[in-house]
Design a protein around this motif. Structure first.
Motif, PDB file in Angstrom:
ATOM      1  N   ALA A   1      -8.700  46.448  32.358  1.00  0.00           N
ATOM      2  CA  ALA A   1      -9.575  45.400  32.904  1.00  0.00           C
ATOM      3  C   ALA A   1      -9.752  45.600  34.406  1.00  0.00           C
ATOM      4  O   ALA A   1     -10.875  45.502  34.931  1.00  0.00           O
ATOM      5  CB  ALA A   1      -8.999  44.016  32.622  1.00  0.00           C
ATOM      6  N   ASP A   2      -8.655  45.898  35.109  1.00  0.00           N
ATOM      7  CA  ASP A   2      -8.743  46.159  36.552  1.00  0.00           C
ATOM      8  C   ASP A   2      -9.621  47.377  36.828  1.00  0.00           C
ATOM      9  O   ASP A   2     -10.440  47.370  37.748  1.00  0.00           O
ATOM     10  CB  ASP A   2      -7.350  46.385  37.151  1.00  0.00           C
ATOM     11  CG  ASP A   2      -6.482  45.137  37.115  1.00  0.00           C
ATOM     12  OD1 ASP A   2      -7.008  44.020  36.905  1.00  0.00           O
ATOM     13  OD2 ASP A   2      -5.248  45.295  37.289  1.00  0.00           O
TER      14      ASP A   2
ATOM     15  N   SER B   1     -13.314  46.438  36.257  1.00  0.00           N
ATOM     16  CA  SER B   1     -13.772  45.559  37.341  1.00  0.00           C
ATOM     17  C   SER B   1     -13.961  46.334  38.635  1.00  0.00           C
ATOM     18  O   SER B   1     -14.934  46.115  39.367  1.00  0.00           O
ATOM     19  CB  SER B   1     -12.772  44.416  37.555  1.00  0.00           C
ATOM     20  OG  SER B   1     -12.791  43.545  36.454  1.00  0.00           O
ATOM     21  N   ASP B   2     -13.042  47.263  38.928  1.00  0.00           N
ATOM     22  CA  ASP B   2     -13.182  48.094  40.123  1.00  0.00           C
ATOM     23  C   ASP B   2     -14.413  48.995  40.040  1.00  0.00           C
ATOM     24  O   ASP B   2     -15.121  49.185  41.032  1.00  0.00           O
ATOM     25  CB  ASP B   2     -11.940  48.957  40.336  1.00  0.00           C
ATOM     26  CG  ASP B   2     -10.727  48.159  40.794  1.00  0.00           C
ATOM     27  OD1 ASP B   2     -10.889  46.974  41.183  1.00  0.00           O
ATOM     28  OD2 ASP B   2      -9.620  48.718  40.757  1.00  0.00           O
TER      29      ASP B   2
ATOM     30  N   THR C   1     -16.981  43.929  40.238  1.00  0.00           N
ATOM     31  CA  THR C   1     -16.844  42.488  39.985  1.00  0.00           C
ATOM     32  C   THR C   1     -15.975  42.266  38.752  1.00  0.00           C
ATOM     33  O   THR C   1     -15.873  43.140  37.893  1.00  0.00           O
ATOM     34  CB  THR C   1     -18.209  41.813  39.774  1.00  0.00           C
ATOM     35  OG1 THR C   1     -18.009  40.406  39.592  1.00  0.00           O
ATOM     36  CG2 THR C   1     -18.957  42.371  38.583  1.00  0.00           C
ATOM     37  N   SER C   2     -15.373  41.095  38.687  1.00  0.00           N
ATOM     38  CA  SER C   2     -14.626  40.723  37.485  1.00  0.00           C
ATOM     39  C   SER C   2     -15.405  39.707  36.661  1.00  0.00           C
ATOM     40  O   SER C   2     -14.889  39.119  35.722  1.00  0.00           O
ATOM     41  CB  SER C   2     -13.251  40.157  37.865  1.00  0.00           C
ATOM     42  OG  SER C   2     -13.402  39.017  38.670  1.00  0.00           O
ATOM     43  N   ASP C   3     -16.682  39.508  37.012  1.00  0.00           N
ATOM     44  CA  ASP C   3     -17.562  38.596  36.285  1.00  0.00           C
ATOM     45  C   ASP C   3     -18.240  39.381  35.166  1.00  0.00           C
ATOM     46  O   ASP C   3     -19.234  40.059  35.387  1.00  0.00           O
ATOM     47  CB  ASP C   3     -18.604  37.993  37.241  1.00  0.00           C
ATOM     48  CG  ASP C   3     -19.467  36.951  36.565  1.00  0.00           C
ATOM     49  OD1 ASP C   3     -19.043  36.379  35.549  1.00  0.00           O
ATOM     50  OD2 ASP C   3     -20.582  36.713  37.067  1.00  0.00           O
ATOM     51  N   TRP C   4     -17.671  39.291  33.973  1.00  0.00           N
ATOM     52  CA  TRP C   4     -18.131  40.096  32.858  1.00  0.00           C
ATOM     53  C   TRP C   4     -19.015  39.296  31.913  1.00  0.00           C
ATOM     54  O   TRP C   4     -18.777  38.141  31.647  1.00  0.00           O
ATOM     55  CB  TRP C   4     -16.956  40.580  32.026  1.00  0.00           C
ATOM     56  CG  TRP C   4     -16.003  41.483  32.721  1.00  0.00           C
ATOM     57  CD1 TRP C   4     -15.998  41.852  34.033  1.00  0.00           C
ATOM     58  CD2 TRP C   4     -14.890  42.122  32.125  1.00  0.00           C
ATOM     59  NE1 TRP C   4     -14.961  42.675  34.288  1.00  0.00           N
ATOM     60  CE2 TRP C   4     -14.252  42.866  33.130  1.00  0.00           C
ATOM     61  CE3 TRP C   4     -14.369  42.142  30.854  1.00  0.00           C
ATOM     62  CZ2 TRP C   4     -13.124  43.625  32.882  1.00  0.00           C
ATOM     63  CZ3 TRP C   4     -13.246  42.894  30.612  1.00  0.00           C
ATOM     64  CH2 TRP C   4     -12.637  43.630  31.618  1.00  0.00           C
TER      65      TRP C   4
ATOM     66  N   LEU D   1     -19.813  43.961  28.968  1.00  0.00           N
ATOM     67  CA  LEU D   1     -18.626  44.480  29.639  1.00  0.00           C
ATOM     68  C   LEU D   1     -17.358  44.206  28.830  1.00  0.00           C
ATOM     69  O   LEU D   1     -16.413  45.003  28.864  1.00  0.00           O
ATOM     70  CB  LEU D   1     -18.507  43.906  31.046  1.00  0.00           C
ATOM     71  CG  LEU D   1     -19.560  44.449  32.015  1.00  0.00           C
ATOM     72  CD1 LEU D   1     -19.409  43.812  33.385  1.00  0.00           C
ATOM     73  CD2 LEU D   1     -19.481  45.959  32.124  1.00  0.00           C
TER      74      LEU D   1
ATOM     75  N   HIS E   1     -14.905  47.083  27.748  1.00  0.00           N
ATOM     76  CA  HIS E   1     -13.463  47.000  27.960  1.00  0.00           C
ATOM     77  C   HIS E   1     -12.711  47.414  26.702  1.00  0.00           C
ATOM     78  O   HIS E   1     -11.722  48.158  26.765  1.00  0.00           O
ATOM     79  CB  HIS E   1     -13.068  45.582  28.384  1.00  0.00           C
ATOM     80  CG  HIS E   1     -11.614  45.435  28.651  1.00  0.00           C
ATOM     81  ND1 HIS E   1     -10.879  44.414  28.100  1.00  0.00           N
ATOM     82  CD2 HIS E   1     -10.755  46.172  29.383  1.00  0.00           C
ATOM     83  CE1 HIS E   1      -9.629  44.537  28.500  1.00  0.00           C
ATOM     84  NE2 HIS E   1      -9.518  45.593  29.274  1.00  0.00           N
TER      85      HIS E   1
END
Length: 64
Positions: free
Chosen positions: A24-25, A28-29, A33-36, A40, A44
């Protein structure tokens, strides 16, 4: 009848959690963004699958 959890169950659950969080990290990197959205979340799952596949090949475990 309740099945007793083993130490190995806890160990594998922890491995899953680590792979889940690290992938997940990573995703997002990569996207910044971590707004999936739904796409996404699907990506993942694929990244997690590919990570486990790569680990099993490195360890010499047959993976299909």
């Amino acid at each position: 009848m309740k099945i007793k959890r083993t130490e190995f169950d806890d160990f594998t659950d922890n491995l899953y959690d680590v792979i889940f969080q690290k992938s997940a990290d990573y995703l997002s990197d990569c996207i910044g963004t971590s707004d999936w959205g739904e796409e996404l979340h699907e990506a993942h799952g694929l990244i997690m699958y590919k990570a486990v596949e790569a680990i099993s090949k490195t360890m010499g475990i047959k993976y299909e």
